[in-house]
Design an enzyme around this catalytic site. Structure first.
Site, PDB file in Angstrom:
ATOM      1  N   LYS A 119       2.897  10.538  -1.341  1.00 37.23           N
ATOM      2  CA  LYS A 119       4.310  10.556  -1.099  1.00 37.23           C
ATOM      3  C   LYS A 119       4.669   9.160  -0.623  1.00 37.23           C
ATOM      4  CE  LYS A 119       4.762  15.453  -1.457  1.00 37.23           C
ATOM      5  NZ  LYS A 119       4.935  16.845  -0.690  1.00 37.23           N
TER       6      LYS A 119
ATOM      7  N   GLN B 296       5.532  19.002   5.083  1.00 40.10           N
ATOM      8  CA  GLN B 296       4.435  19.219   4.130  1.00 40.10           C
ATOM      9  C   GLN B 296       4.340  20.978   4.404  1.00 40.10           C
ATOM     10  OE1 GLN B 296       3.538  17.633   1.528  1.00 40.10           O
ATOM     11  NE2 GLN B 296       1.944  19.065   0.593  1.00 40.10           N
TER      12      GLN B 296
ATOM     13  N   ASP C 136      13.288  18.170  -1.239  1.00 40.81           N
ATOM     14  CA  ASP C 136      12.132  19.191  -1.800  1.00 40.81           C
ATOM     15  C   ASP C 136      12.921  20.219  -2.618  1.00 40.81           C
ATOM     16  OD1 ASP C 136       9.247  18.900  -1.478  1.00 40.81           O
ATOM     17  OD2 ASP C 136       9.291  19.410   0.445  1.00 40.81           O
TER      18      ASP C 136
HETATM   19  N1  GUN Z   1       3.101  21.692  -0.494  1.00 42.79           N
HETATM   20  C1  GUN Z   1       2.695  21.959  -1.829  1.00 42.79           C
HETATM   21  N2  GUN Z   1       3.519  21.370  -2.696  1.00 42.79           N
HETATM   22  C2  GUN Z   1       4.619  21.097  -1.907  1.00 42.79           C
HETATM   23  C3  GUN Z   1       5.824  20.334  -2.124  1.00 42.79           C
HETATM   24  O1  GUN Z   1       6.129  20.213  -2.933  1.00 42.79           O
HETATM   25  N3  GUN Z   1       6.523  20.092  -0.777  1.00 42.79           N
HETATM   26  C4  GUN Z   1       5.945  20.329   0.312  1.00 42.79           C
HETATM   27  N4  GUN Z   1       6.843  20.086   1.301  1.00 42.79           N
HETATM   28  N5  GUN Z   1       4.971  20.969   0.670  1.00 42.79           N
HETATM   29  C5  GUN Z   1       4.247  21.397  -0.520  1.00 42.79           C
END
Ligand code: GUN
Length: 287
Positions: free
Chosen positions: A53, A97, A120
């Site tokens: 990311k 996350q 998100d």
């Molecule tokens: N953990 C697994 N997929 C995601 C996601 O798309 N966003 C976040 N914040 N955590 C995750």
């Protein structure tokens, strides 16, 4: 029939070029898109996602901030950081996350993020707006799936769609997005009595179960579109999806691979949400 394979990597690159262009334009006007990422603990998969990311941000010309905390951090420390980032006008997106360690109530953490910075799309307010068919930040994975289907010209109206999985991150928002585009949607999950009954009559199957090679060719209607959201390891430790690619390829008309399918689109849509958030800030400034 041999399925056409949707190249998620190529589509992600194309969309990311457009995002980078928008980011450059915003930066020239004094608003450089900025994503802040919070990572708690040392889950190796989460560390890889966060690294990707941050790298995605930098490649698109965004500013990125990364905050890492030990697995036993007190929740108040993370809540204080979220409050600080909410108040920082130069930050346009905040992402915590998941999963979080057990001392955290994940729903409370997600709701501490300002809905305007919830790139998100997990905040209850954004989820509610999505349900009502109103503008919001869409959760990145299902939105990436929609982009892939649109890029292939898949006509969702009147389609029989089956979503396997009912998570807040993928299954539920995916079902809502397909519904809002005119598909007839069935959501299957671990308590579904006869999964194959549903998948065998579906024109579109989205698999988001988290079980390696779970959906096999004999469960798919000939000519169906099959989207694989899973990221698993097979018995040999090789990366694979929820769909048994080799048997599905002979039955489906269109199929997403793992890796190189939905995965690259997820981060792309996170960047799209962040650039959109920055754009909204610029527009508010200009009013
Ligand atoms: N953990 C697994 N997929 C995601 C996601 O798309 N966003 C976040 N914040 N955590 C995750």
């Amino acid at each position: 029939m041999t399925a056409r394979i949707i190249d998620g990597k190529a589509l992600a690159e194309k969309v990311r070029e457009e995002i980078a262009q928008r980011a450059a334009e915003l930066t020239a006007q004094g608003v450089q898109p900025c994503l802040a990422v919070i990572l708690v603990g040392e889950d190796p998969a989460s560390a890889v996602y966060v690294r990707n990311k941050v790298a995605g941000c930098e490649k698109a010309g965004f500013r990125s901030l990364k905050f890492t905390y030990p697995v036993d951090v007190a929740p108040e420390v993370v809540f204080a950081k979220i409050a600080e980032l909410n108040a920082d006008a130069t930050v346009h997106g905040i992402l915590v996350q998941l999963p979080l360690p057990k001392q955290f109530d994940a729903d409370k953490v997600l709701e501490a993020i300002s809905p305007e910075k919830d790139v998100d799309g997990f905040h209850a307010e954004n989820f509610g707006l999505l349900l009502q068919g109103r503008k919001s930040f869409y959760p990145c994975t299902p939105w990436g799936v929609m982009k892939m289907l649109d890029s292939e010209g898949v006509q969702l109206k009147r389609m029989e769609a089956v979503v396997i999985g009912r998570s807040n991150i993928v299954g539920k928002p995916m079902a809502v997005m397909l519904l809002s585009r005119g598909a007839t949607v069935t959501v299957c999950h671990s308590q579904t009595k006869d999964l194959a009954f549903h998948t065998k009559r579906a024109d579109l199957v989205v698999a988001a179960v988290g079980r390696a090679k779970f959906l096999t060719g004999d469960m798919i209607k000939p000519g169906a579109v099959v989207v694989d959201v899973g990221i698993n390891r097979d018995a040999d430790g090789k990366l694979c999806g929820d769909v048994d690619f080799d048997t599905a390829r002979d039955v489906a008309s269109l199929l997403t691979p793992v890796p190189g399918g939905v995965g690259p689109m997820t981060i792309t849509m996170l960047l799209a949400n962040t650039v959109e958030s920055a754009q909204r800030v610029l527009e508010a400034k200009q009013q």
